[in-house]
Design a protein around this motif. Sequence first.
Motif, PDB file in Angstrom:
ATOM      1  N   ARG A 218       0.808  -1.221   0.000  1.00  0.00           N
ATOM      2  CA  ARG A 218       0.000   0.000   0.000  1.00  0.00           C
ATOM      3  C   ARG A 218       0.843   1.274   0.000  1.00  0.00           C
ATOM      4  O   ARG A 218       0.296   2.381   0.074  1.00  0.00           O
ATOM      5  N   THR A 220       2.917   3.926  -1.974  1.00  0.00           N
ATOM      6  CA  THR A 220       2.970   4.345  -3.381  1.00  0.00           C
ATOM      7  C   THR A 220       4.224   5.138  -3.722  1.00  0.00           C
ATOM      8  O   THR A 220       4.587   5.244  -4.893  1.00  0.00           O
ATOM      9  N   THR A 234       1.094   6.605   1.185  1.00  0.00           N
ATOM     10  CA  THR A 234       0.324   5.367   1.086  1.00  0.00           C
ATOM     11  C   THR A 234      -0.838   5.521   0.115  1.00  0.00           C
ATOM     12  O   THR A 234      -1.245   6.626  -0.240  1.00  0.00           O
ATOM     13  N   TRP A 235      -1.383   4.378  -0.274  1.00  0.00           N
ATOM     14  CA  TRP A 235      -2.550   4.327  -1.154  1.00  0.00           C
ATOM     15  C   TRP A 235      -3.720   5.109  -0.578  1.00  0.00           C
ATOM     16  O   TRP A 235      -4.524   5.679  -1.300  1.00  0.00           O
TER      17      TRP A 235
END
Length: 568
Positions: A218, A220, A234-235
């Motif tokens: 998760r 990115t 993070t996502w």
Amino acid sequence: MHNIEIAWIFDELADLLEFLGESFFKVRAYRRAAHNISGLDTSLRQMHERGQLDRIPGVGKNIAGKIAEILDTGKLRQHQELLQKVPPGLLEVMRLPGIGPKKGSIICEHLGVTSLDELEEAARARKLRKLPGMGVKTEQDILRHIRMHRHHLERVLLSTARDLAREIIEYLSVLPEVERLEVAGSTRRWQETVGDLDLVCASTTPDLVINALIDYPRVTDTLILEENRVRVMTWWGIPVDLEIVTPDKFELALHRATGSKEHYRRLKELALKKNWKLGVNGFTGPGAPFPLTEEHIYSSLGLSYIPPELREDRGEIEKALNNELPQLIELSDIKGDLHVHTNWSDGTNSLEQIIERAKEKGYSYLAITDHSQSLKIAKGLSLERLQEQHRVIRKLDQELADFHLFTGIEVDILSKGLDYPDEILQDIDVVVASVHTGFRQDSNTLTNRIIAAVENEHVDIIGHLTGRLICQREPYDIDIEKILEAAAKYNTALEINASPDRLDLNDEHARLAAQYGVKLTINTDAHDLRRMDEMVYGVSVARRAGLKAEDVINTWKPKQLIHFLRKH
């Protein structure tokens, strides 16, 4: 993939379909599925593996197939195709309070607006007021909501931050190199919104832990990479800052990363008075101790221990110096929930399921407070259905051992008064009165509406007083202190609504209410089983407000609570 992420996809799919003019029934089916999925307390992946997806209320064969597709591929083809048909900025426009897909479609069609910037420009040029179904007030509201949206753009709800923290901690804690790992910062202080996630790790091999976080599915992007620290995106759109220290310095680092800057600055000032310096290595200077625990840090400075929720420099240091900090309420003090909904109105679960979950949580009592008749959108109870439900509740109560089931209602505070007459309310055990309509009335009118409910002898609790939805809707324009004066005079309790998107009363208002002598109650306002677990967020508000257990009526034993309710 988490249940909530799948619910988001269906919610967005419904928005896209409604914007593109699809049938009302199809849109409603996806919205209902999203609502029910978000309330599940069982993993969709587990249900998929057991072939049980079609057992979810509102999920038939077609939607079950779409859930399976998302679980198997990480996305939904139909959703991806529709995203190509709608400009990305329009989704942001539609998500503003009071707009939605229908008004978004009108704005796009008439003015060619496809982004928030274009919407703001059109509103400032006074073009929106001329559109069908809109006017000057709508135009002004839209400008205000855009400002609010931008203010909160870089912050997320506390519950989202805690979910991500739990997930990352579980992921990294399996590494043998990780000795301790805890969340710090505003998340540990239980602030209602969080800008980023701070984690502190004890390890002698920081490179391995850092690389593991960078490789987390998760994550990115890597924003900062240092020898003992990494910051990633993070996502979820939340930056995560991970600091790695040796095990002997873990408590020092956790403490430093938890309190607000102002709180930590005040501690450094106290240290200087002892000719010490407080920093990354703890205390340094003549006779300085090396604290191994957070408690030791405070005791070394002559302070009683200050819980994380209070570390904001709002008077807690002065109280700790004088040993005047209260014994804060704990989640374990809660003995029941006085505001929950069932499938008699807009809840997902049956009476029996809600009762069973309350007993599993160790509660001594529970009040069933479905919506009153005027709230049609929430399937509010007519007088006949209300009386029927209460007959069922009283029968169930007689069958329950060592558990008290209260009849209840969440009655609407209407402009003309309460949604049921007094002769109906007087026979109900727990009456929660709440505003659900007429938000835009002037401050004096809204305030007087609520005070009239406070003064009603049959109203026990005022629910979610300010009506705010964090990051979505601003509080009602009401005179809080005038209402607190009335609540203290008439001994009417005010609710701390534990739903993470409400937390209403907030900590400042809850503290003020206690100063006025108003009794409070912490309720989940749960519409499904999973949300009954959100009580912890309401307790966190009470702790940040400095409340003790005795300040909150649903920490009381059944007899004391019943006595309070009967006085109304």
